[in-house]
Design a protein around this motif. Structure first.
Motif, PDB file in Angstrom:
ATOM      1  N   SER A 118     -12.661  -6.989  -1.161  1.00 48.18           N
ATOM      2  CA  SER A 118     -13.190  -5.689  -1.567  1.00 48.18           C
ATOM      3  C   SER A 118     -12.272  -4.566  -1.115  1.00 48.18           C
ATOM      4  O   SER A 118     -11.937  -3.663  -1.895  1.00 48.18           O
ATOM      5  CB  SER A 118     -14.593  -5.480  -0.991  1.00 48.18           C
ATOM      6  N   LEU A 119     -11.852  -4.606   0.149  1.00 49.68           N
ATOM      7  CA  LEU A 119     -10.989  -3.559   0.679  1.00 49.68           C
ATOM      8  C   LEU A 119      -9.705  -3.430  -0.137  1.00 49.68           C
ATOM      9  O   LEU A 119      -9.338  -2.339  -0.591  1.00 49.68           O
ATOM     10  CB  LEU A 119     -10.642  -3.857   2.137  1.00 49.68           C
ATOM     11  N   VAL A 120      -9.026  -4.543  -0.332  1.00 47.82           N
ATOM     12  CA  VAL A 120      -7.734  -4.509  -1.016  1.00 47.82           C
ATOM     13  C   VAL A 120      -7.912  -4.154  -2.493  1.00 47.82           C
ATOM     14  O   VAL A 120      -7.159  -3.336  -3.046  1.00 47.82           O
ATOM     15  CB  VAL A 120      -6.995  -5.848  -0.851  1.00 47.82           C
ATOM     16  N   GLY A 121      -8.913  -4.735  -3.132  1.00 43.55           N
ATOM     17  CA  GLY A 121      -9.141  -4.457  -4.540  1.00 43.55           C
ATOM     18  C   GLY A 121      -9.482  -3.006  -4.812  1.00 43.55           C
ATOM     19  O   GLY A 121      -8.930  -2.380  -5.727  1.00 43.55           O
ATOM     20  N   VAL A 122     -10.393  -2.448  -4.000  1.00 41.54           N
ATOM     21  CA  VAL A 122     -10.780  -1.048  -4.188  1.00 41.54           C
ATOM     22  C   VAL A 122      -9.619  -0.121  -3.859  1.00 41.54           C
ATOM     23  O   VAL A 122      -9.350   0.851  -4.574  1.00 41.54           O
ATOM     24  CB  VAL A 122     -12.009  -0.710  -3.315  1.00 41.54           C
ATOM     25  N   ALA A 123      -8.891  -0.424  -2.769  1.00 45.36           N
ATOM     26  CA  ALA A 123      -7.757   0.425  -2.390  1.00 45.36           C
ATOM     27  C   ALA A 123      -6.716   0.463  -3.494  1.00 45.36           C
ATOM     28  O   ALA A 123      -6.200   1.539  -3.842  1.00 45.36           O
ATOM     29  CB  ALA A 123      -7.139  -0.085  -1.091  1.00 45.36           C
ATOM     30  N   ALA A 124      -6.410  -0.685  -4.074  1.00 42.30           N
ATOM     31  CA  ALA A 124      -5.408  -0.735  -5.143  1.00 42.30           C
ATOM     32  C   ALA A 124      -5.860   0.058  -6.354  1.00 42.30           C
ATOM     33  O   ALA A 124      -5.073   0.786  -6.975  1.00 42.30           O
ATOM     34  CB  ALA A 124      -5.126  -2.184  -5.522  1.00 42.30           C
ATOM     35  N   SER A 125      -7.151  -0.062  -6.695  1.00 44.41           N
ATOM     36  CA  SER A 125      -7.664   0.629  -7.880  1.00 44.41           C
ATOM     37  C   SER A 125      -7.679   2.146  -7.702  1.00 44.41           C
ATOM     38  O   SER A 125      -7.633   2.890  -8.685  1.00 44.41           O
ATOM     39  CB  SER A 125      -9.074   0.137  -8.211  1.00 44.41           C
ATOM     40  N   ARG A 126      -7.718   2.600  -6.455  1.00 42.23           N
ATOM     41  CA  ARG A 126      -7.764   4.034  -6.178  1.00 42.23           C
ATOM     42  C   ARG A 126      -6.404   4.609  -5.776  1.00 42.23           C
ATOM     43  O   ARG A 126      -6.303   5.746  -5.351  1.00 42.23           O
ATOM     44  CB  ARG A 126      -8.795   4.317  -5.089  1.00 42.23           C
ATOM     45  N   GLY A 127      -5.383   3.793  -5.876  1.00 45.14           N
ATOM     46  CA  GLY A 127      -4.042   4.272  -5.597  1.00 45.14           C
ATOM     47  C   GLY A 127      -3.633   4.233  -4.140  1.00 45.14           C
ATOM     48  O   GLY A 127      -2.553   4.722  -3.788  1.00 45.14           O
ATOM     49  N   LEU A 128      -4.471   3.646  -3.284  1.00 43.15           N
ATOM     50  CA  LEU A 128      -4.125   3.511  -1.871  1.00 43.15           C
ATOM     51  C   LEU A 128      -3.363   2.193  -1.687  1.00 43.15           C
ATOM     52  O   LEU A 128      -3.864   1.227  -1.110  1.00 43.15           O
ATOM     53  CB  LEU A 128      -5.385   3.542  -0.997  1.00 43.15           C
ATOM     54  N   LYS A 129      -2.146   2.163  -2.206  1.00 48.50           N
ATOM     55  CA  LYS A 129      -1.369   0.925  -2.208  1.00 48.50           C
ATOM     56  C   LYS A 129      -0.489   0.868  -0.970  1.00 48.50           C
ATOM     57  O   LYS A 129       0.721   1.094  -1.010  1.00 48.50           O
ATOM     58  CB  LYS A 129      -0.554   0.830  -3.483  1.00 48.50           C
ATOM     59  N   VAL A 130      -1.156   0.561   0.159  1.00 46.90           N
ATOM     60  CA  VAL A 130      -0.487   0.489   1.450  1.00 46.90           C
ATOM     61  C   VAL A 130      -0.556  -0.947   1.968  1.00 46.90           C
ATOM     62  O   VAL A 130      -1.395  -1.737   1.515  1.00 46.90           O
ATOM     63  CB  VAL A 130      -1.149   1.445   2.463  1.00 46.90           C
ATOM     64  N   PRO A 131       0.313  -1.320   2.905  1.00 50.35           N
ATOM     65  CA  PRO A 131       0.230  -2.674   3.476  1.00 50.35           C
ATOM     66  C   PRO A 131      -1.104  -2.909   4.176  1.00 50.35           C
ATOM     67  O   PRO A 131      -1.616  -2.021   4.866  1.00 50.35           O
ATOM     68  CB  PRO A 131       1.388  -2.704   4.473  1.00 50.35           C
ATOM     69  N   VAL A 132      -1.643  -4.092   3.977  1.00 47.86           N
ATOM     70  CA  VAL A 132      -2.885  -4.498   4.641  1.00 47.86           C
ATOM     71  C   VAL A 132      -2.605  -5.798   5.394  1.00 47.86           C
ATOM     72  O   VAL A 132      -1.968  -6.704   4.850  1.00 47.86           O
ATOM     73  CB  VAL A 132      -4.021  -4.717   3.626  1.00 47.86           C
ATOM     74  N   VAL A 133      -3.063  -5.885   6.639  1.00 47.32           N
ATOM     75  CA  VAL A 133      -2.875  -7.099   7.431  1.00 47.32           C
ATOM     76  C   VAL A 133      -4.230  -7.585   7.926  1.00 47.32           C
ATOM     77  O   VAL A 133      -5.002  -6.819   8.512  1.00 47.32           O
ATOM     78  CB  VAL A 133      -1.933  -6.874   8.627  1.00 47.32           C
ATOM     79  N   SER A 134      -4.495  -8.848   7.686  1.00 46.37           N
ATOM     80  CA  SER A 134      -5.751  -9.479   8.096  1.00 46.37           C
ATOM     81  C   SER A 134      -5.478 -10.543   9.143  1.00 46.37           C
ATOM     82  O   SER A 134      -4.392 -11.117   9.212  1.00 46.37           O
ATOM     83  CB  SER A 134      -6.417 -10.131   6.876  1.00 46.37           C
TER      84      SER A 134
END
Length: 424
Positions: free
Chosen positions: A258-274
């Motif tokens: 959810s986090l990555v999908g929503v961020a990408a759709s809203r233009g928040l295309k930053v590195p994510v580390v889990s």
């Protein structure tokens, strides 16, 4: 996610059961009381969970709750290990039997299951869930029941009978911040977000990210969530407003997607580390897969199951043969590794002449470089420290076994040893 109180009923039942067993000196269930604390015909001292021909182990797992996929993988991997071990003659001339109890990630059910299973097993190669293990810590330590949690909170350290395998969540997040600054160009003064589960998992992870961020001159904006939160739109909005340049997530696979999908759709295309529990290969068959491939990395104490390590390749081949059609994921590797480590402990205890619980724990704590060929060697001699400090960096890859491919081999991130020294 980690309740601090205990429900008195089942705990009292467990305590009374333990007292009764101590008084009678034998198991009240399986094998009609054949298990005893004396030496058998082979001269090996036994105890609960051990008979002349059987070593019984227990698993408190999640087969019906939020980590059901993980639970299934671990159970199947450990059954495969037991079958392989038995085919090779067993351990100490005894066959291995694993008794599985499903708690559905419900602490109350887990406490009840522990009371039911604990009188008749010598060790627990699998207990899923930080809140579950936390609720059972005192009972496990009292019963001297060597336990391998499928949970990595630092709060589980310090108990002689409880072994966190690999790193803890805080160490993983220190490695994650190091990766972001070193490999993703995160500069001093930047803000990073950290989305984390409430409870020991998330709070321990936040300790690590906060420490590493301070050392690197970064600011952390935290977003606490519940395990039932699966739409992280509000959290993404908050992180966008904060101007984050990267995001850490310490939650489950649904939350990561959810986090990555929503961020990408809203233009928040930053590195994510889990951390490792935040990813499952099934995510690569969801609409979030393209965003996960582009944005996500995973920090893990274990290598990817797509690794070229000979031990990993053998395990994957054997698992695919035994369970055709089943997904080979990180749970398979974690479960099989824990079972092999416990097997080595049992062999060492047998060689020393006793399979009694306390002596199995003693054998385990004498292992300073336990190496199954499935990742970094483990040092079990210091109960207060993680068994390993090295982490791998992985990335989603739909074509790779387990949905992850290696990015960086195991290494200890700068600052980890200093952090642990300051914590002790």
């Amino acid at each position: 996610m980690n309740p601090k109180h205990r429900t008195p009923g089942p705990a009292l039942v467990a305590a009374l059961t333990a007292l009764l067993l101590a008084a009678t000196g034998c198991s009240s269930k399986a094998d009609g009381g054949k298990s005893s604390d004396g030496a058998g015909a082979d001269g090996v001292k036994s105890g609960p969970g051990v008979t002349a021909d059987t070593i019984r182990l227990g698993a408190l797992t999640d087969l019906t709750g939020p980590y059901a996929t993980l639970g299934k993988s671990i159970v199947q991997a450990q059954k495969m290990w037991a079958d392989e071990t038995n085919a090779a003659g067993g351990i100490c001339d005894r066959k291995i039997e694993i008794v599985v109890k499903d708690h559905g990630y419900d602490v109350q059910k887990a406490v009840t299951a522990y009371a039911d299973i604990s009188p008749d097993v010598v060790a627990l190669p699998q207990v899923i869930g930080s809140p579950v293990v936390a609720a059972l810590l005192d009972d496990i330590e009292r019963d001297r029941l060597l336990t391998f949690p499928q949970a990595w909170a630092a709060s589980l350290l310090g108990k002689d009978s409880v072994q966190v395998v690999g790193t803890t969540y805080d160490v993983d997040m220190i490695a994650a911040v190091d990766f972001l600054t070193r490999a993703k160009g995160l500069a001093k003064g930047a803000t990073i977000g950290h989305v984390y589960f409430e409870g020991d998992y998330g709070s321990n992870a936040l300790e690590g990210s906060t420490y590493a961020a301070e050392k690197a001159g970064l600011k952390v904006v935290g977003q606490k969530i519940k395990a039932t939160d699966t739409d992280l739109s509000a959290q993404v909005t908050a992180l966008q407003k904060a101007g984050v340049k990267a995001v850490l997530i310490s939650a489950g696979p649904a939350q990561t997607a959810s986090l990555v999908g929503v961020a990408a759709s809203r233009g928040l295309k930053v590195p994510v580390v889990s951390s490792a529990p935040g990813f499952a290969p099934q995510l690569m068959k969801t609409p979030a897969a393209p965003a996960l491939t582009a944005m996500l990395n995973v920090v893990s104490a274990a290598p990817a199951v797509s690794s070229d390590l000979p031990g990993v390749r053998r395990m994957v081949a054997a698992y695919e043969k035994k369970f055709p059609g089943s997904q080979v994921d990180a749970g398979v590797l974690s479960g099989y590794n824990a079972a092999q480590l416990l097997g080595a402990d049992l062999k060492k205890a047998c060689a020393a002449g006793s399979l009694a619980r306390a002596d199995v724990v003693k054998a385990h704590r004498s292992q300073k470089s336990a190496d199954t060929g499935l990742g970094s060697p483990q040092d079990f001699s210091d109960v207060a420290k993680p068994a390993a400090l090295s982490t791998y960096v992985l990335k989603p890859d739909a074509k790779a076994a387990g949905g992850l491919a290696g990015v960086e081999d195991a290494h200890t991130a700068p600052g980890v040893e200093e952090y642990l020294s300051g914590r002790s």
